[in-house]
Design an enzyme around this catalytic site. Sequence first.
Site, PDB file in Angstrom:
ATOM      1  N   LYS A 135       0.907  -1.172  -0.076  1.00 25.37           N
ATOM      2  CA  LYS A 135      -0.070  -0.027   0.198  1.00 25.37           C
ATOM      3  C   LYS A 135       0.846   1.162   0.105  1.00 25.37           C
ATOM      4  O   LYS A 135       1.958   1.191   0.826  1.00 25.37           O
ATOM      5  CB  LYS A 135      -0.907  -0.049   1.195  1.00 25.37           C
ATOM      6  N   GLU A 204      -9.167   7.639   3.774  1.00 22.79           N
ATOM      7  CA  GLU A 204      -9.119   8.058   5.280  1.00 22.79           C
ATOM      8  C   GLU A 204      -9.456   9.511   5.636  1.00 22.79           C
ATOM      9  O   GLU A 204      -8.871  10.517   4.905  1.00 22.79           O
ATOM     10  CB  GLU A 204      -7.722   7.824   5.639  1.00 22.79           C
TER      11      GLU A 204
END
Length: 288
Positions: A135, A204
């Site tokens: 990621k 996020e």
Amino acid sequence: MSTFQIDTSASRAHPMPEPMRRLTVPAIRDRKRDGVTEHPIVVLTAYTARQAQLLDQHCDILLVGDSLGQVIYGLPSTIPVTLEMMALHGAAVVRGSYHSVVVIDMPFGSYEASPEAAFESAARLLKETGAAAVKLEGGEAMAETVDFLVRRGIPVMGHVGLTPQAVNVLGGYGARGRSDAEAEKIVGDAKALEKAGAFCLVVEGVVEPIAVAVTEAVACPTVGIGASVRCDGQVLVTEDMLGMFERVPRFVKRYGEMAEMISAAAESYASEVRGRTFPGPEQTYQAK
């Protein structure tokens, strides 16, 4: 002791019996069909083998997050985390799991310079850990790098919205997407990463309408943290979820109070040691 049987002679890659084969990156990607995810994706962070053992059966993805810098090492941010740290903890999590897709964060400074530098770092992580994917943070600016990695066999999970590795630029950890320009950029970043080949996106710390807009705008699944229940999955830092810290972000729900339990157990142990009641006859070896 396991109660299942497999033909161990049929696979050199899987010589030991396993309860089941791991989920795969394509299986995660295919959870979302025609914009709908019937079975939401469950993600938690993991940093150790034992933690992975406890979480694995309940999760679809175990994320070896660079949040380990703060959670494990007591660092002020994720910035000081090194590639070696991620490799060591990633290998432990892979060893402790058999079901979840293990994804490892690429730490700050290990992928931004060029796609070639990113490939070198990502290849090291996958080789040394056995994880399935990496990621990385960043939007449109990282699309070329994502494309470069995916074309060379490295699955990539993207990360948009609040990107903790950019804390020095952002000036803090506040929610993103409050202005029209910032909201438009977040959606554009998500589209760019999906087009580049990201199999999944972490969204996020964004205001909820933007999380919903991102989820609707991309064909790949989104995993929210401080985003929206309408994302295709959710992720939390496990220690936050377990109540290991006194202060946690507002988007965290505590599902346990492990800090209190650990402190109480340590208090009982200390009391028994000081009172010379531990160890007792059950914990000592006597002469025959």
